[in-house]
Design a protein around this motif. Structure first.
Motif, PDB file in Angstrom:
ATOM      1  N   ARG A  41      -8.809  19.729  34.563  1.00 38.67           N
ATOM      2  CA  ARG A  41      -8.575  18.291  34.727  1.00 38.67           C
ATOM      3  C   ARG A  41      -8.368  17.929  36.194  1.00 38.67           C
ATOM      4  O   ARG A  41      -8.884  16.914  36.676  1.00 38.67           O
ATOM      5  N   THR A  42      -7.646  18.759  36.913  1.00 37.44           N
ATOM      6  CA  THR A  42      -7.424  18.501  38.338  1.00 37.44           C
ATOM      7  C   THR A  42      -8.727  18.556  39.128  1.00 37.44           C
ATOM      8  O   THR A  42      -8.974  17.733  40.016  1.00 37.44           O
ATOM      9  N   GLN A  43      -9.561  19.545  38.819  1.00 33.47           N
ATOM     10  CA  GLN A  43     -10.843  19.649  39.498  1.00 33.47           C
ATOM     11  C   GLN A  43     -11.741  18.449  39.209  1.00 33.47           C
ATOM     12  O   GLN A  43     -12.435  17.950  40.104  1.00 33.47           O
ATOM     13  N   LEU A  44     -11.735  17.968  37.980  1.00 32.56           N
ATOM     14  CA  LEU A  44     -12.534  16.779  37.632  1.00 32.56           C
ATOM     15  C   LEU A  44     -12.065  15.554  38.417  1.00 32.56           C
ATOM     16  O   LEU A  44     -12.884  14.789  38.945  1.00 32.56           O
ATOM     17  N   ILE A  45     -10.748  15.383  38.488  1.00 25.89           N
ATOM     18  CA  ILE A  45     -10.209  14.241  39.238  1.00 25.89           C
ATOM     19  C   ILE A  45     -10.570  14.346  40.711  1.00 25.89           C
ATOM     20  O   ILE A  45     -10.929  13.347  41.362  1.00 25.89           O
ATOM     21  N   ASN A  46     -10.491  15.551  41.264  1.00 24.56           N
ATOM     22  CA  ASN A  46     -10.842  15.740  42.671  1.00 24.56           C
ATOM     23  C   ASN A  46     -12.310  15.399  42.934  1.00 24.56           C
ATOM     24  O   ASN A  46     -12.638  14.747  43.934  1.00 24.56           O
ATOM     25  N   HIS A  47     -13.201  15.829  42.059  1.00 19.91           N
ATOM     26  CA  HIS A  47     -14.619  15.525  42.228  1.00 19.91           C
ATOM     27  C   HIS A  47     -14.886  14.026  42.113  1.00 19.91           C
ATOM     28  O   HIS A  47     -15.671  13.460  42.891  1.00 19.91           O
ATOM     29  N   VAL A  48     -14.238  13.381  41.149  1.00 19.41           N
ATOM     30  CA  VAL A  48     -14.451  11.939  40.966  1.00 19.41           C
ATOM     31  C   VAL A  48     -13.958  11.165  42.178  1.00 19.41           C
ATOM     32  O   VAL A  48     -14.655  10.277  42.705  1.00 19.41           O
ATOM     33  N   MET A  49     -12.756  11.475  42.659  1.00 16.97           N
ATOM     34  CA  MET A  49     -12.192  10.745  43.787  1.00 16.97           C
ATOM     35  C   MET A  49     -12.985  11.002  45.067  1.00 16.97           C
ATOM     36  O   MET A  49     -13.253  10.071  45.843  1.00 16.97           O
ATOM     37  N   LYS A  50     -13.371  12.238  45.292  1.00 16.69           N
ATOM     38  CA  LYS A  50     -14.066  12.576  46.526  1.00 16.69           C
ATOM     39  C   LYS A  50     -15.451  11.954  46.569  1.00 16.69           C
ATOM     40  O   LYS A  50     -15.820  11.284  47.546  1.00 16.69           O
ATOM     41  N   GLN A  51     -16.228  12.149  45.506  1.00 17.19           N
ATOM     42  CA  GLN A  51     -17.596  11.634  45.521  1.00 17.19           C
ATOM     43  C   GLN A  51     -17.617  10.120  45.337  1.00 17.19           C
ATOM     44  O   GLN A  51     -18.470   9.433  45.908  1.00 17.19           O
ATOM     45  N   GLY A  52     -16.698   9.580  44.561  1.00 24.32           N
ATOM     46  CA  GLY A  52     -16.656   8.130  44.391  1.00 24.32           C
ATOM     47  C   GLY A  52     -16.311   7.413  45.680  1.00 24.32           C
ATOM     48  O   GLY A  52     -16.946   6.413  46.042  1.00 24.32           O
ATOM     49  N   SER A  53     -15.307   7.907  46.399  1.00 24.93           N
ATOM     50  CA  SER A  53     -14.933   7.261  47.657  1.00 24.93           C
ATOM     51  C   SER A  53     -16.019   7.417  48.714  1.00 24.93           C
ATOM     52  O   SER A  53     -16.273   6.499  49.499  1.00 24.93           O
ATOM     53  N   GLY A  54     -16.700   8.571  48.715  1.00 23.14           N
ATOM     54  CA  GLY A  54     -17.765   8.767  49.690  1.00 23.14           C
ATOM     55  C   GLY A  54     -18.938   7.824  49.472  1.00 23.14           C
ATOM     56  O   GLY A  54     -19.447   7.209  50.417  1.00 23.14           O
ATOM     57  N   THR A  55     -19.362   7.677  48.221  1.00 24.53           N
ATOM     58  CA  THR A  55     -20.469   6.759  47.928  1.00 24.53           C
ATOM     59  C   THR A  55     -20.062   5.315  48.163  1.00 24.53           C
ATOM     60  O   THR A  55     -20.860   4.506  48.659  1.00 24.53           O
ATOM     61  N   ASN A  97     -20.776  16.464  38.298  1.00 21.06           N
ATOM     62  CA  ASN A  97     -20.637  17.664  39.123  1.00 21.06           C
ATOM     63  C   ASN A  97     -19.375  18.448  38.783  1.00 21.06           C
ATOM     64  O   ASN A  97     -19.359  19.689  38.809  1.00 21.06           O
ATOM     65  N   GLY A  98     -18.285  17.711  38.489  1.00 26.18           N
ATOM     66  CA  GLY A  98     -17.049  18.390  38.138  1.00 26.18           C
ATOM     67  C   GLY A  98     -17.169  19.186  36.853  1.00 26.18           C
ATOM     68  O   GLY A  98     -16.676  20.326  36.764  1.00 26.18           O
ATOM     69  N   ILE A  99     -17.812  18.602  35.848  1.00 24.81           N
ATOM     70  CA  ILE A  99     -18.009  19.328  34.589  1.00 24.81           C
ATOM     71  C   ILE A  99     -18.893  20.553  34.809  1.00 24.81           C
ATOM     72  O   ILE A  99     -18.652  21.638  34.267  1.00 24.81           O
ATOM     73  N   LYS A 100     -19.912  20.391  35.636  1.00 26.15           N
ATOM     74  CA  LYS A 100     -20.822  21.504  35.915  1.00 26.15           C
ATOM     75  C   LYS A 100     -20.098  22.649  36.637  1.00 26.15           C
ATOM     76  O   LYS A 100     -20.276  23.838  36.295  1.00 26.15           O
ATOM     77  N   VAL A 101     -19.284  22.301  37.625  1.00 27.09           N
ATOM     78  CA  VAL A 101     -18.582  23.336  38.389  1.00 27.09           C
ATOM     79  C   VAL A 101     -17.512  24.017  37.548  1.00 27.09           C
ATOM     80  O   VAL A 101     -17.379  25.255  37.568  1.00 27.09           O
ATOM     81  N   THR A 102     -16.729  23.244  36.812  1.00 28.15           N
ATOM     82  CA  THR A 102     -15.656  23.836  36.000  1.00 28.15           C
ATOM     83  C   THR A 102     -16.207  24.710  34.870  1.00 28.15           C
ATOM     84  O   THR A 102     -15.586  25.717  34.500  1.00 28.15           O
ATOM     85  N   ASN A 103     -17.349  24.313  34.334  1.00 27.36           N
ATOM     86  CA  ASN A 103     -17.956  25.180  33.310  1.00 27.36           C
ATOM     87  C   ASN A 103     -18.456  26.493  33.915  1.00 27.36           C
ATOM     88  O   ASN A 103     -18.374  27.553  33.272  1.00 27.36           O
ATOM     89  N   ALA A 104     -18.987  26.407  35.137  1.00 28.12           N
ATOM     90  CA  ALA A 104     -19.468  27.628  35.783  1.00 28.12           C
ATOM     91  C   ALA A 104     -18.323  28.573  36.122  1.00 28.12           C
ATOM     92  O   ALA A 104     -18.483  29.808  36.089  1.00 28.12           O
ATOM     93  N   LEU A 105     -17.147  28.029  36.441  1.00 28.45           N
ATOM     94  CA  LEU A 105     -15.981  28.850  36.797  1.00 28.45           C
ATOM     95  C   LEU A 105     -15.079  29.157  35.610  1.00 28.45           C
ATOM     96  O   LEU A 105     -14.033  29.802  35.783  1.00 28.45           O
ATOM     97  N   ASN A 106     -15.471  28.649  34.410  1.00 27.93           N
ATOM     98  CA  ASN A 106     -14.682  28.884  33.184  1.00 27.93           C
ATOM     99  C   ASN A 106     -13.245  28.388  33.338  1.00 27.93           C
ATOM    100  O   ASN A 106     -12.288  29.040  32.919  1.00 27.93           O
ATOM    101  N   GLN A 107     -13.090  27.224  33.954  1.00 23.22           N
ATOM    102  CA  GLN A 107     -11.758  26.650  34.135  1.00 23.22           C
ATOM    103  C   GLN A 107     -11.412  25.785  32.925  1.00 23.22           C
ATOM    104  O   GLN A 107     -12.256  25.065  32.386  1.00 23.22           O
ATOM    105  N   THR A 108     -10.146  25.835  32.515  1.00 23.97           N
ATOM    106  CA  THR A 108      -9.674  25.070  31.361  1.00 23.97           C
ATOM    107  C   THR A 108      -8.312  24.472  31.667  1.00 23.97           C
ATOM    108  O   THR A 108      -7.662  24.828  32.662  1.00 23.97           O
ATOM    109  N   GLY A 109      -7.892  23.565  30.793  1.00 20.18           N
ATOM    110  CA  GLY A 109      -6.551  23.016  30.874  1.00 20.18           C
ATOM    111  C   GLY A 109      -6.331  22.125  32.086  1.00 20.18           C
ATOM    112  O   GLY A 109      -7.203  21.358  32.500  1.00 20.18           O
ATOM    113  N   LYS A 110      -5.128  22.262  32.662  1.00 14.53           N
ATOM    114  CA  LYS A 110      -4.752  21.421  33.792  1.00 14.53           C
ATOM    115  C   LYS A 110      -5.620  21.680  35.018  1.00 14.53           C
ATOM    116  O   LYS A 110      -5.917  20.757  35.780  1.00 14.53           O
ATOM    117  N   LEU A 111      -6.017  22.906  35.202  1.00 12.35           N
ATOM    118  CA  LEU A 111      -6.863  23.223  36.356  1.00 12.35           C
ATOM    119  C   LEU A 111      -8.211  22.503  36.253  1.00 12.35           C
ATOM    120  O   LEU A 111      -8.704  21.955  37.246  1.00 12.35           O
TER     121      LEU A 111
END
Length: 209
Positions: free
Chosen positions: A112-126, A96-110
């Motif tokens: 990476r931060t979004q990917l980490i947020n998606h992993v932590m949020k969805q991983g902890s929820g499941t 989901n993080g890769i899908k969202v960041t590609n849709a928003l054309n985000q690169t670099g640190k932003l």
């Protein structure tokens, strides 16, 4: 030095007397073992049947079960469920993080931060979801085993149904009934699988497919 003695099986029978003049030219044939006809190790030269233990490998207290009960299994079930939930949620978060960041054309640190947020949020929820289900199922199973004083497939079916009912109890009557039906179906399939495994161990053709 000849190593024929290494290939001869162990025997308690006395060896035949051999003259000194024939000791160098005599041909030795392996004597038949008095304990078994199975081949023995040529290196240790002993009957391997001596090592087969007739006593059980573990010592259990008198009257104790020879398998772990539901209370002992509850800890491993809860921990395994949390770890599996974290892994599945983490993979879903990466996707989901890769899908969202590609849709928003985000690169670099932003990005990476979004990917980490998606992993932590969805991983902890499941992980929390599967862990909660495991806790409810284990608690119901332990309680049923204590009340009924036996552990069988009936406890599994009732515990699975109760887990679904309790997990969806705050979402309304309809969703509560749906959760109980799902729990009943999953636990019933699991019991059928266990019965099929038991029938495979005793008979050539299983009763349940």
């Amino acid at each position: 030095m000849s190593d024929d003695y290494l290939r001869k099986p162990f025997s308690l029978a006395p060896s035949p007397a051999v003259d000194d003049t024939q000791a160098t030219t005599a041909t030795y044939t392996p004597a038949a073992s008095t304990f078994s006809n199975a081949p023995v190790s040529p290196y240790l030269n002993y009957d391997s049947r001596f090592l087969q233990q007739s006593q059980p490998e573990f010592i259990f207290p008198e009257g104790a079960n020879k398998q772990r009960g539901r209370f002992e299994l509850a800890f491993s079930q809860i921990g395994t469920s949390v770890m599996i939930g974290g892994g599945i949620g983490g993979l879903a978060g990466v996707y989901n993080g890769i899908k969202v960041t590609n849709a928003l054309n985000q690169t670099g640190k932003l990005r990476r931060t979004q990917l980490i947020n998606h992993v932590m949020k969805q991983g902890s929820g499941t992980a929390n979801t599967l862990g909660t289900l495991a806790v409810l199922y284990s608690a119901c199973g332990v309680l049923l085993q204590y009340v009924r004083d036996q552990d069988d497939n009936v406890n599994t079916i009732i515990a699975g149904s109760a887990t679904g009912l309790l997990y969806k109890s705050t979402a309304g009557l309809r969703k509560c009934a749906l959760g109980g039906a799902i729990g009943l179906g999953i636990s019933s399939l699991y019991c059928l699988y266990l019965l099929a495994q038991d029938s495979n161990n005793t008979n050539s053709s299983p009763k349940f497919l």
